[in-house]
Write a protein that holds these residues in place. Structure first.
Motif, PDB file in Angstrom:
ATOM      1  N   GLU A  10      54.420  46.372  47.868  1.00 55.22           N
ATOM      2  CA  GLU A  10      53.777  45.026  47.444  1.00 55.22           C
ATOM      3  C   GLU A  10      53.371  45.205  46.016  1.00 55.22           C
ATOM      4  O   GLU A  10      52.927  46.230  45.531  1.00 55.22           O
ATOM      5  CB  GLU A  10      52.218  44.961  48.309  1.00 55.22           C
ATOM      6  CG  GLU A  10      52.595  44.567  49.739  1.00 55.22           C
ATOM      7  CD  GLU A  10      51.380  44.197  50.307  1.00 55.22           C
ATOM      8  OE1 GLU A  10      50.520  43.242  49.691  1.00 55.22           O
ATOM      9  OE2 GLU A  10      51.251  44.335  51.492  1.00 55.22           O
ATOM     10  N   LEU A  11      53.869  44.115  45.379  1.00 57.47           N
ATOM     11  CA  LEU A  11      53.270  44.212  44.049  1.00 57.47           C
ATOM     12  C   LEU A  11      52.167  43.374  43.581  1.00 57.47           C
ATOM     13  O   LEU A  11      52.050  42.358  44.012  1.00 57.47           O
ATOM     14  CB  LEU A  11      54.423  42.807  43.091  1.00 57.47           C
ATOM     15  CG  LEU A  11      55.946  43.584  43.414  1.00 57.47           C
ATOM     16  CD1 LEU A  11      56.962  42.576  42.420  1.00 57.47           C
ATOM     17  CD2 LEU A  11      56.170  44.893  42.297  1.00 57.47           C
ATOM     18  N   PRO A  12      51.481  44.180  43.129  1.00 58.19           N
ATOM     19  CA  PRO A  12      50.093  43.357  42.475  1.00 58.19           C
ATOM     20  C   PRO A  12      50.162  42.360  41.570  1.00 58.19           C
ATOM     21  O   PRO A  12      51.328  42.104  40.890  1.00 58.19           O
ATOM     22  CB  PRO A  12      49.222  44.588  41.850  1.00 58.19           C
ATOM     23  CG  PRO A  12      50.183  46.070  42.134  1.00 58.19           C
ATOM     24  CD  PRO A  12      51.282  45.544  42.396  1.00 58.19           C
ATOM     25  N   LYS A  13      49.275  41.507  41.335  1.00 62.12           N
ATOM     26  CA  LYS A  13      49.288  40.382  40.335  1.00 62.12           C
ATOM     27  C   LYS A  13      49.455  40.842  39.064  1.00 62.12           C
ATOM     28  O   LYS A  13      48.961  42.101  38.521  1.00 62.12           O
ATOM     29  CB  LYS A  13      48.113  39.617  40.447  1.00 62.12           C
ATOM     30  CG  LYS A  13      48.105  38.239  39.778  1.00 62.12           C
ATOM     31  CD  LYS A  13      46.918  37.575  40.144  1.00 62.12           C
ATOM     32  CE  LYS A  13      47.104  36.107  39.355  1.00 62.12           C
ATOM     33  NZ  LYS A  13      46.099  35.208  40.169  1.00 62.12           N
ATOM     34  N   GLY A  14      50.411  40.412  38.178  1.00 56.33           N
ATOM     35  CA  GLY A  14      50.772  40.705  36.882  1.00 56.33           C
ATOM     36  C   GLY A  14      51.931  41.768  37.026  1.00 56.33           C
ATOM     37  O   GLY A  14      52.223  42.203  35.742  1.00 56.33           O
ATOM     38  N   THR A  16      55.922  42.746  37.441  1.00 57.48           N
ATOM     39  CA  THR A  16      57.245  42.209  37.753  1.00 57.48           C
ATOM     40  C   THR A  16      58.116  43.323  38.023  1.00 57.48           C
ATOM     41  O   THR A  16      58.085  44.161  37.433  1.00 57.48           O
ATOM     42  CB  THR A  16      57.708  41.430  36.523  1.00 57.48           C
ATOM     43  OG1 THR A  16      57.733  42.336  35.475  1.00 57.48           O
ATOM     44  CG2 THR A  16      56.641  40.154  36.368  1.00 57.48           C
ATOM     45  N   GLY A  28      54.217  45.966  33.971  1.00 55.54           N
ATOM     46  CA  GLY A  28      52.814  45.577  34.187  1.00 55.54           C
ATOM     47  C   GLY A  28      51.828  45.663  33.114  1.00 55.54           C
ATOM     48  O   GLY A  28      52.314  45.929  31.745  1.00 55.54           O
ATOM     49  N   ASN A  48      56.093  38.645  46.719  1.00 58.69           N
ATOM     50  CA  ASN A  48      55.623  39.787  46.068  1.00 58.69           C
ATOM     51  C   ASN A  48      55.858  41.037  46.878  1.00 58.69           C
ATOM     52  O   ASN A  48      55.146  42.078  46.819  1.00 58.69           O
ATOM     53  CB  ASN A  48      54.059  39.509  45.732  1.00 58.69           C
ATOM     54  CG  ASN A  48      53.114  39.379  46.902  1.00 58.69           C
ATOM     55  OD1 ASN A  48      53.601  39.321  47.905  1.00 58.69           O
ATOM     56  ND2 ASN A  48      52.125  39.769  47.034  1.00 58.69           N
ATOM     57  N   SER A  80      50.271  49.214  37.141  1.00 57.55           N
ATOM     58  CA  SER A  80      49.250  48.586  37.328  1.00 57.55           C
ATOM     59  C   SER A  80      47.826  49.402  37.194  1.00 57.55           C
ATOM     60  O   SER A  80      46.991  48.581  36.471  1.00 57.55           O
ATOM     61  CB  SER A  80      49.108  47.914  39.003  1.00 57.55           C
ATOM     62  OG  SER A  80      49.150  48.928  39.809  1.00 57.55           O
TER      63      SER A  80
END
Length: 178
Positions: A10-14, A16, A28, A48, A80
């Motif tokens: 899973e990609l956290p917010k912010g 790419t 990130g 994501n 991240s």
């Protein structure tokens, strides 16, 4: 199916993710990392979530499948949140300090040890006997910590030297009196 390889990342917010020219790139807030893709491995991104897919079930492909998923997960965590390794300096007169972009350690030798910071690595000294190595690349953070520990590994008789935080050193008995 590989237990590690089949798990999605899973990609956290912010953060790419992109694939270009045989390389995966993750960007990130803590920086940007890239790795070469192993042969026969592909990536699919849905919103994501990234899934790692292998071409066939050969032994080498199964090994690459889990490896590439673990490397990708470490890259995502690194950009991240970052990685941190702590070292303790134990011994009378042993200490460390940061001057500019260099770590200067006095470890009982006739001269101080000067260690320049590698790219992407930040080194802090807390209380002159605690060194904290941080960065986005897990491999590089671990390598720098191992190099610093190698400057004066823990002694097996008195326990003096540089060790990882929480590392237990087994002490030998030494000479008997008579």
């Amino acid at each position: 199916m590989s237990r590690i390889g089949k798990q999605p990342v899973e990609l956290p917010k912010g953060v790419t993710f992109s694939v270009a020219g045989g390389q995966i790139k993750v960007k990130g807030p803590k920086g940007e990392l890239s790795k070469k893709i192993a042969p026969g491995i592909t990536f699919s991104q849905e919103a994501n979530v990234i899934k790692v897919i292998r071409d066939n079930d050969s032994r080498q492909q199964r090994a690459y499948h889990g490896l590439m998923r673990a490397l990708l997960a470490n890259m995502v965590t690194g950009v991240s949140a970052g990685f941190k390794r702590e070292l303790e300096i134990i011994g009378i007169g042993y200490k460390a300090e940061v001057k500019g972009a260099k770590l200067i350690m006095n470890l009982g030798y006739s001269h101080p040890i000067v260690y320049p910071f590698p790219d992407g690595i930040k080194i802090d000294v807390d209380k002159a006997t605690r060194v904290i190595v941080t960065g986005a690349d897990k491999e590089k953070v671990g390598q720098v910590a191992a190099e610093l520990r190698g400057k004066r590994p823990p002694d097996s008789y008195k326990g003096k030297g540089v060790r990882y935080a929480g590392e237990r050193v087994r002490l030998k008995a030494g000479k008997s009196g008579q």
